[in-house]
Design an enzyme around this catalytic site. Sequence first.
Site, PDB file in Angstrom:
ATOM      1  N   LYS A  23       3.578  -6.926   7.823  1.00 16.88           N
ATOM      2  CA  LYS A  23       2.959  -5.733   8.406  1.00 16.88           C
ATOM      3  C   LYS A  23       1.559  -6.044   8.932  1.00 16.88           C
ATOM      4  CE  LYS A  23       1.943  -1.924   5.743  1.00 16.88           C
ATOM      5  NZ  LYS A  23       0.583  -1.424   5.959  1.00 16.88           N
ATOM      6  N   GLY A  95      -3.259   3.247   7.842  1.00 15.93           N
ATOM      7  CA  GLY A  95      -4.659   2.912   7.582  1.00 15.93           C
ATOM      8  C   GLY A  95      -5.100   1.690   8.375  1.00 15.93           C
ATOM      9  N   ARG A 123      -8.085   9.774   3.868  1.00 11.80           N
ATOM     10  CA  ARG A 123      -8.547   8.435   3.465  1.00 11.80           C
ATOM     11  C   ARG A 123      -9.930   8.123   4.046  1.00 11.80           C
ATOM     12  NH1 ARG A 123      -3.748   4.292   4.045  1.00 11.80           N
ATOM     13  NH2 ARG A 123      -5.234   3.040   2.865  1.00 11.80           N
ATOM     14  N   SER A 168     -12.301  -5.399   1.531  1.00 11.02           N
ATOM     15  CA  SER A 168     -11.268  -4.825   2.382  1.00 11.02           C
ATOM     16  C   SER A 168     -11.052  -5.650   3.637  1.00 11.02           C
ATOM     17  CB  SER A 168     -11.653  -3.397   2.772  1.00 11.02           C
ATOM     18  OG  SER A 168     -10.900  -2.982   3.893  1.00 11.02           O
ATOM     19  N   ASP A 316      -1.332  -4.582  -2.749  1.00  9.88           N
ATOM     20  CA  ASP A 316      -0.164  -3.769  -2.374  1.00  9.88           C
ATOM     21  C   ASP A 316       1.018  -3.966  -3.326  1.00  9.88           C
ATOM     22  OD1 ASP A 316      -1.587  -2.737  -0.260  1.00  9.88           O
ATOM     23  OD2 ASP A 316      -0.783  -4.166   1.198  1.00  9.88           O
ATOM     24  N   ARG A 347      -2.340   5.674  -5.860  1.00  5.60           N
ATOM     25  CA  ARG A 347      -1.231   4.882  -6.414  1.00  5.60           C
ATOM     26  C   ARG A 347      -1.311   4.727  -7.922  1.00  5.60           C
ATOM     27  NH1 ARG A 347      -0.323   0.428  -1.525  1.00  5.60           N
ATOM     28  NH2 ARG A 347       0.940   1.823  -0.257  1.00  5.60           N
TER      29      ARG A 347
END
Length: 429
Positions: A23, A95, A123, A168, A316, A347
């Site tokens: 992805k 995102g 977000r 990030s 993830d 999550r």
Amino acid sequence: MTTIELQPATKGLHGTLQVPGDKSISHRAVIFSALAEGTSHVYNFLTGEDCLRTVEAFRKLGVRIDQEADKLTIYGQGIKHLVEPAAPIYFGNSGTTARLMSGILAALPLFTVAYGDESLAKRPMDRVVVPLEKMGAHIYGREEAARLPLAFKGNKLTGVTIEMNVKSAQVKSALLLAGMLAEGETKVYEKGVTRNHTEMLMPQYGITIHKNRNVITIPGNQQPVASNLHIPGDISSAAFFLVAGLLTENSELTIKNVGLNPTRDGIITVLQKMGAKLAVTNRTYVGHEPVGDVTVESGPLKAMTIEGDIIANLIDEIPILALAATQAEGTTVIKDAKELRVKETDRIAAVANNLTAMGANIEPTEDGLVIHGPTRLTGAVVHSYGDHRIGMMSAVASLITDSDVTIKDKNCINISYPNFFEHLTHIMK
Ligand code: S3P
């Protein structure tokens, strides 16, 4: 709302799978090819909804992109030929599209408006907006541009030195893309190692970039050139079937062509430390990315503590690792994972809710989870919370429950793995 009822696996899981393209790399392949001068071909592109949002965004910016199954042909005309869209751009649930495109839209001489679905609208966007403003960006939106929808009054940005305050890859990539388009040099100080696909792809598209430990330097005013790209299988998608094979009795599964970039392979390290019967073979490269085949066999697992630097490397995969931990001997502690609270859904809460409903002994903490195992799981009605990875984790859990599991809102799985249920059925035969 789409609901699915899943039965436990009775015969074990067997066979070989090829999971869809990565992805993160799929988004970036579209971005660099669409900004490039010349025609690029992208193979094994992930046709999940998220990556198609990035495709659609560039179509709105005037780039012709043809799709034939998982092959894209992108007719780049160069940055100067991008056009101002007449309508707002929809980023859906993605995102990655939102953060990476922000770096580009802020730096182009165009006015654009972008919005997302209910989850994306919640977000944080300030993590990209604030550093882009340091480069001279004009971005407007709710809560001082901390949330979508955002309006970009694009202009020429100025290269600056930025110390990141969040680990990030999306923020890092947004800043590198803005830096590539800005006047002068941009220096990004990373707070910790995160996935490096942007840095790896840039030279392939003719972009100059330098990396020295945690400092990335990129000169401005760069025009990418077209390149052809093959995308490896997504380790984050493979993770669901690796854990499925480990937890379901009498199973042996091989996932072929799995991306094994060292900034992404923490799941393999952790599963091996938990005692998983897991082997990597046929190591090779797809483009510049390392890949291999990963084989798992069912067997016992032991608990461990997962914390610190490895968290960004498997962020993830934490939902599916939490499921693995419910079947491991001892107490698994997951820490330093507060970022999970601002993913497609919270999550930490979603994993704890669904696994508790199935009878697991699991406690959410502020920045992670504590899981006592092993526990037998029972059938339950659970929700995906509109989050593809929570949906897939719950589906894998159903393989080892004592009765059926119903998952509400299963369609979100199309975001990253459109043929997930086909693959699940295939290995249950
Ligand atoms: C991604 C980075 C990660 C990850 C997401 C994809 C990317 O997000 O969770 O699924 O492609 O750069 P953060 O950058 O927010 O950690």
